[in-house]
Design an enzyme around this catalytic site. Structure first.
Site, short mmCIF file in Angstrom:
data_model
loop_
_atom_site.label_atom_id
_atom_site.label_comp_id
_atom_site.label_asym_id
_atom_site.label_seq_id
_atom_site.Cartn_x
_atom_site.Cartn_y
_atom_site.Cartn_z
N ARG A 1 2.63 -9.79 7.61
CA ARG A 1 4.09 -9.66 7.64
C ARG A 1 4.57 -8.74 8.75
O ARG A 1 5.77 -8.65 9.01
CB ARG A 1 4.58 -9.18 6.27
CG ARG A 1 4.27 -10.23 5.19
CD ARG A 1 4.81 -9.83 3.84
NE ARG A 1 6.27 -9.76 3.85
CZ ARG A 1 6.99 -9.35 2.83
NH1 ARG A 1 6.39 -8.96 1.72
NH2 ARG A 1 8.30 -9.31 2.90
N ARG B 1 20.09 17.92 -1.51
CA ARG B 1 20.07 16.47 -1.22
C ARG B 1 21.06 15.74 -2.13
O ARG B 1 20.83 15.61 -3.33
CB ARG B 1 18.68 15.88 -1.44
CG ARG B 1 17.60 16.53 -0.62
CD ARG B 1 17.50 15.91 0.76
NE ARG B 1 16.43 16.57 1.52
CZ ARG B 1 16.12 16.28 2.77
NH1 ARG B 1 16.81 15.36 3.42
NH2 ARG B 1 15.14 16.91 3.38
N PRO C 1 0.82 -1.21 0.00
CA PRO C 1 0.00 0.00 0.00
C PRO C 1 0.85 1.27 0.00
O PRO C 1 1.73 1.42 0.84
CB PRO C 1 -0.81 -0.11 1.30
CG PRO C 1 -0.36 -1.33 2.00
CD PRO C 1 0.75 -1.95 1.25
N GLU C 2 0.60 2.13 -0.96
CA GLU C 2 1.22 3.45 -0.98
C GLU C 2 0.09 4.48 -0.83
O GLU C 2 -1.03 4.11 -0.48
CB GLU C 2 2.02 3.65 -2.28
CG GLU C 2 3.15 2.62 -2.43
CD GLU C 2 4.01 2.83 -3.68
OE1 GLU C 2 4.06 3.97 -4.17
OE2 GLU C 2 4.59 1.85 -4.15
#
Ligand code: ZN
Length: 306
Positions: A143, A183, A2-3
């Site tokens: 999990r 970054r 799931p995102e």
């Protein structure tokens, strides 16, 4: 996995059923699934090197027992159930987590394994015809990369979420540019970092980079303004398209069938290594970046900047 679109689909499907619902009782079947204030940061499951702290007892109040649900909010991939008295419970689905709604608590959990928490809900007062049986909400996670976090107040929830970057569904080019500035990391890794941008995982990172024509190994800080603009637009459109497709699984959630069906999105590159690029027809390449298999087109996503 799931995102953001899957969690937002879940939020929208649960919302009409949970808003105004009172939690009659709640039970936790695994202590290490829940963190409460004072628990070790990251919970119990990940504290492998340090001596394992002794978990303190969980109170039913930590699972919002007795509260009426007043809001469901989402930040990135995290879902928060807010109670009218200010308490909040954050749900992280991890790899395999599910939040299921069912009519009959006994029938719902029969034959269903890995159910870690169960909430029994009263029929809503404004509900025209109350259901014959209590409804229940289940959290299952085979999990166990997911989990629950109890926050005692709105302020505590905001503080909890301050560790996350801005939500990817509404990310603007300005904001994304500021998050990526300086970054020194591949753009793929930056997109997966929930502290930089919240909600994008492996699938939608690959899809967004393909849409934007950016090589996943480009250094995040090196993207120029036009590239950041393209990437922000790609992230929003990829997530919105997936959300629109995820909406079709609404009935599965109601039927307590879980997340089945949301993986059927028409991915253009994710999981398609070696198959023709949908834009140029050459085989898609893959390599491991930030410990995740990354699929992309070396022609349409050149390593040199445009
Ligand atoms: Zn291509």
């Amino acid at each position: 996995v799931p995102e953001l679109p899957e969690v937002e689909t879940l939020r929208r499907s649960l919302r009409p059923h949970l808003l105004g619902a009172r939690i009659l009782s709640a039970s936790l079947r695994r202590r290490d699934v829940l963190t409460t204030p004072g628990d070790p940061r990251g919970g119990f499951t990940r504290s492998r090197s340090a001596p394992r702290p002794r978990p303190r007892p969980v109170l039913p109040a930590h699972l919002l027992q007795g509260a009426t649900i007043s809001a469901l909010e989402r930040r990135g991939k995290q879902l928060a159930i807010l109670a009218d008295d200010g308490r909040a419970l954050v749900v992280r689905l991890g790899m395999s987590g599910q939040v299921l709604l069912a009519e009959d608590p006994r029938r719902a959990t029969r034959g269903l394994d890995h159910v870690h928490a169960v909430w029994r809900l009263a029929p809503r007062p404004d509900h025209g015809r109350p259901p014959a049986t209590d409804r229940c909400l289940l959290f299952r996670d085979p999990r166990r990369f997911g989990g629950l976090a109890f926050l005692p107040s709105r302020e505590a929830l905001d503080d909890h979420w301050s560790a996350l970057g801005p939500d990817a569904l509404t990310i603007t080019a300005d904001l994304l540019g500021r998050r990526l500035a300086g970054r020194d990391t591949p753009i793929k890794a930056a997109l997966l970092n929930q502290a930089i941008l919240a909600g994008v995982g492996n699938i939608y990172a690959d899809e967004s980079l393909f849409e934007a024509g950016l090589h996943p190994l480009r250094r995040a800080a090196d993207l120029d303004q036009a590239e950041v603009n393209r990437l922000a637009a790609a992230i929003r459109s990829v997530l919105r398209a997936a959300l629109a497709a995820g909406g079709s699984t609404l009935r599965d959630y109601r039927d307590a069938d879980g997340l089945a069906g949301t993986a059927q999105h028409a991915h253009r590159v994710y999981g398609r290594t070696g198959r023709p690029c949908p834009r140029c027809g050459l085989p898609l390449a893959s390599r491991v970046i930030a410990q995740r298999t990354t699929t992309f087109c070396t022609t349409c996503q050149p390593l040199r900047g445009s």
